[in-house]
Design a protein around this motif. Sequence first.
Motif, PDB file in Angstrom:
ATOM      1  N   SER A 189       3.418  -3.110   9.431  1.00  0.00           N
ATOM      2  CA  SER A 189       4.706  -3.267   8.754  1.00  0.00           C
ATOM      3  C   SER A 189       5.675  -4.170   9.521  1.00  0.00           C
ATOM      4  O   SER A 189       6.820  -4.313   9.111  1.00  0.00           O
ATOM      5  N   SER A 190       5.204  -4.788  10.584  1.00  0.00           N
ATOM      6  CA  SER A 190       6.069  -5.684  11.358  1.00  0.00           C
ATOM      7  C   SER A 190       6.326  -6.975  10.587  1.00  0.00           C
ATOM      8  O   SER A 190       5.509  -7.387   9.749  1.00  0.00           O
ATOM      9  N   PRO A 191       7.454  -7.643  10.845  1.00  0.00           N
ATOM     10  CA  PRO A 191       7.750  -8.906  10.154  1.00  0.00           C
ATOM     11  C   PRO A 191       6.670  -9.965  10.393  1.00  0.00           C
ATOM     12  O   PRO A 191       6.357 -10.748   9.495  1.00  0.00           O
ATOM     13  N   GLU A 192       6.087  -9.976  11.602  1.00  0.00           N
ATOM     14  CA  GLU A 192       5.041 -10.965  11.889  1.00  0.00           C
ATOM     15  C   GLU A 192       3.849 -10.781  10.949  1.00  0.00           C
ATOM     16  O   GLU A 192       3.276 -11.746  10.459  1.00  0.00           O
ATOM     17  N   MET A 193       3.483  -9.525  10.713  1.00  0.00           N
ATOM     18  CA  MET A 193       2.333  -9.256   9.869  1.00  0.00           C
ATOM     19  C   MET A 193       2.665  -9.496   8.395  1.00  0.00           C
ATOM     20  O   MET A 193       1.814  -9.959   7.635  1.00  0.00           O
ATOM     21  N   LEU A 194       3.891  -9.197   7.998  1.00  0.00           N
ATOM     22  CA  LEU A 194       4.274  -9.410   6.602  1.00  0.00           C
ATOM     23  C   LEU A 194       4.217 -10.883   6.211  1.00  0.00           C
ATOM     24  O   LEU A 194       3.945 -11.208   5.064  1.00  0.00           O
ATOM     25  N   PHE A 195       4.475 -11.763   7.180  1.00  0.00           N
ATOM     26  CA  PHE A 195       4.457 -13.197   6.892  1.00  0.00           C
ATOM     27  C   PHE A 195       3.192 -13.878   7.405  1.00  0.00           C
ATOM     28  O   PHE A 195       3.098 -15.106   7.373  1.00  0.00           O
ATOM     29  N   ALA A 196       2.216 -13.101   7.854  1.00  0.00           N
ATOM     30  CA  ALA A 196       0.958 -13.668   8.330  1.00  0.00           C
ATOM     31  C   ALA A 196       0.109 -14.116   7.144  1.00  0.00           C
ATOM     32  O   ALA A 196       0.372 -13.757   5.999  1.00  0.00           O
ATOM     33  N   ASP A 197      -0.930 -14.868   7.445  1.00  0.00           N
ATOM     34  CA  ASP A 197      -1.809 -15.330   6.361  1.00  0.00           C
ATOM     35  C   ASP A 197      -2.636 -14.162   5.825  1.00  0.00           C
ATOM     36  O   ASP A 197      -2.746 -13.105   6.437  1.00  0.00           O
ATOM     37  N   ALA A 198      -3.183 -14.362   4.655  1.00  0.00           N
ATOM     38  CA  ALA A 198      -3.893 -13.288   3.946  1.00  0.00           C
ATOM     39  C   ALA A 198      -5.091 -12.770   4.722  1.00  0.00           C
ATOM     40  O   ALA A 198      -5.365 -11.572   4.715  1.00  0.00           O
ATOM     41  N   LYS A 199      -5.814 -13.644   5.403  1.00  0.00           N
ATOM     42  CA  LYS A 199      -6.999 -13.219   6.153  1.00  0.00           C
ATOM     43  C   LYS A 199      -6.618 -12.275   7.282  1.00  0.00           C
ATOM     44  O   LYS A 199      -7.250 -11.245   7.479  1.00  0.00           O
ATOM     45  N   LYS A 200      -5.582 -12.624   8.026  1.00  0.00           N
ATOM     46  CA  LYS A 200      -5.154 -11.769   9.145  1.00  0.00           C
ATOM     47  C   LYS A 200      -4.691 -10.405   8.631  1.00  0.00           C
ATOM     48  O   LYS A 200      -5.026  -9.379   9.201  1.00  0.00           O
TER      49      LYS A 200
END
Length: 72
Positions: free
Chosen positions: A21-32
């Motif tokens: 739920s971190s902002p980095e993960m929310l804006f990461a690419d779909a594969k990650k």
Amino acid sequence: MKLYLDFEPCKECNVMMNELSSPEMLFADAKKRADESAKFLRHLTYNHNEVVQAVMEDLPKQKRDQEFDFFK
């Protein structure tokens, strides 16, 4: 499909949920995002059998489409 599970998360669960739920993960690419979600689901599957049991109870039972005569 969304499932709402009532279980007591362990320390690893809390860490993974915070990462997901971190902002980095929310804006990461779909594969990650998919890889990290799969990692969390594997953790739930192998470490929290109460979650697996709850999911099995909530999912509709699949009926066999084909039953051959020699299986009866």
